[in-house]
Design a protein around this motif. Sequence first.
Motif, PDB file in Angstrom:
ATOM      1  N   LYS A 151      38.831  22.816  19.517  1.00 27.27           N
ATOM      2  CA  LYS A 151      39.436  23.574  18.419  1.00 27.27           C
ATOM      3  C   LYS A 151      40.921  23.256  18.273  1.00 27.27           C
ATOM      4  O   LYS A 151      41.482  23.376  17.188  1.00 27.27           O
ATOM      5  N   GLN A 152      41.573  22.905  19.388  1.00 29.05           N
ATOM      6  CA  GLN A 152      43.008  22.631  19.354  1.00 29.05           C
ATOM      7  C   GLN A 152      43.275  21.126  19.459  1.00 29.05           C
ATOM      8  O   GLN A 152      44.265  20.700  20.024  1.00 29.05           O
ATOM      9  N   THR A 180      47.132  19.742  17.540  1.00 27.44           N
ATOM     10  CA  THR A 180      47.003  20.347  16.222  1.00 27.44           C
ATOM     11  C   THR A 180      48.213  21.228  15.926  1.00 27.44           C
ATOM     12  O   THR A 180      48.822  21.791  16.847  1.00 27.44           O
ATOM     13  N   GLY A 238      48.059  26.971  16.362  1.00 29.69           N
ATOM     14  CA  GLY A 238      47.319  27.221  17.590  1.00 29.69           C
ATOM     15  C   GLY A 238      48.126  28.002  18.611  1.00 29.69           C
ATOM     16  O   GLY A 238      49.014  28.795  18.259  1.00 29.69           O
ATOM     17  N   THR A 239      47.852  27.755  19.883  1.00 34.51           N
ATOM     18  CA  THR A 239      48.543  28.454  20.965  1.00 34.51           C
ATOM     19  C   THR A 239      48.928  27.469  22.059  1.00 34.51           C
ATOM     20  O   THR A 239      48.347  26.390  22.166  1.00 34.51           O
ATOM     21  N   PRO A 276      53.147  26.332  17.470  1.00 35.81           N
ATOM     22  CA  PRO A 276      52.146  27.223  18.058  1.00 35.81           C
ATOM     23  C   PRO A 276      52.731  28.574  18.448  1.00 35.81           C
ATOM     24  O   PRO A 276      53.957  28.744  18.514  1.00 35.81           O
ATOM     25  N   ASN A 286      44.241  24.378  25.515  1.00 38.76           N
ATOM     26  CA  ASN A 286      44.994  23.404  24.710  1.00 38.76           C
ATOM     27  C   ASN A 286      45.452  22.274  25.627  1.00 38.76           C
ATOM     28  O   ASN A 286      46.634  22.090  25.870  1.00 38.76           O
TER      29      ASN A 286
END
Length: 481
Positions: A51-52, A65, A68-69, A97, A366
């Motif tokens: 996802k990241q 990306t 995100g985080t 992020p 991540n």
Amino acid sequence: MGSTSTSNTHGEGLSRRNLIKRSAALGLIAVPTMSFLSACASSGGGNDQEKQKGEVTKDNPFGVTKGGTLDVVIFKGGFGDQYAIEWEKLYKAKYGPEISHLGTQEITGKLQPRFNAGNPPDVVDNSGAQQIKLDVLHKNGQLADLTELLEAPAPDDPSKKVKDILVPGTADKGFIGGKMHSLNYVYTVWGVWYSGKMFKDNGWEVPKTWDAFLQIMQDAKKKGIGGLAHQGKHPYYINVMIMDLIAKTGGLEAMKAIDNLEKNAFVGSEAAKQSIEAIYEIVDKGLLMPGTNSLDHIESQTAWNEGKAVFIPSGSWLENEQLKQTPEDFDMKFLPMPLLPGSKLPFEAIRAGAGEPFIVPEKAKNKAGGLEFLRLMCSKEWSTSFAQQANSLTIVQDGVDKSVQLRSGTKSAVEAVDACPVDQRFDYFYINWYSEMDESIRTASAELMAKRITPAEWLKRAQAAVDKAAKDPASANNKRQ
């Protein structure tokens, strides 16, 4: 071996003089902690990492990306954690992020449950008294392989790779089992420290021999001053003296014998015997600062800053760690380990190398962001920011702006490194490779300093720890030439 290597054989080449002349050399080495639980749930990583994951480009080689985080945990020790907060601002400006930041000394306590649950942070400065043992994390498959970091484009010059811009040899410290699993970021010097003001006030000269070293401590004792303070609750520090003395007395072969788990690394080694007997002489002659065996690092170091002892062993993070406790006129100085008769290495020889291991957990949500964070740490902007916040030199070649000012202790350490030829700098790897062995030796050293065991018994215990480590099949993957 230079930093471009990705093999599991390690050499002694470590730095460039023009780099050393420009800045400081400080760092931190882990000290032992409780054993790390091997349990690891299957949750975390995987889909979260996907996802990241964004588009891979030369400027974004891991495909971070936007948004995100990013979860960052920093050991808040001798360097504090403000440097990381400044880094995070730079990272956020590039990738945007939401960043979670934790500065703590309780690395194992805070992170062990997270690793066990498969929900570790994205970046960890895995250092300090509660460091999670790297060899245990490696055996459990919980460390990301950083080979792709070494092969990634350098942040300031994409025509080069990250491995090309690091001080030669420094990447090697992060190898476990033949692969790189930690980025040891700080160029560190280990040895003994003293107050230039105290020396001047007492008319003492810099001791280059062990006899001269002892004489100063004996003179100090007559004046009611302890000869040597050490961080008794953390025997890693007295092992700095013990292991440095072994290396300087027996030469690089004596050091490699310990890292390579040889049968005569301690028992049967004349260098080890002479060295541990010399250290014990300090104890036997009553030259320790009273009470130092029961003090932690800050307590002992503060007493030393207060003039209650002449010498103290430490790494070159000491000055930054003691900024608030050090008097303005203290004039902190670094001392290479004085020599026993017949030493194979000269007085100028010092232990110097990479310290402060940063890791990216294999199951980080991540992982791409964690790898990119480490890559940007190798930029001149981030390296200079670290030097300004932490009074330290990083492993990035020419990575610190010339305008950075040096404090007295840092300047003294830099001068010591500059005076030492590259082939006479040394560094031990067993601390990261064999944590159980390391802890056993530290325990024996604490017993020795408290006069509960003899030098002969210390040698037996240290050799037993080596022999036990040698039985681990994983040890076959670690070898120094």
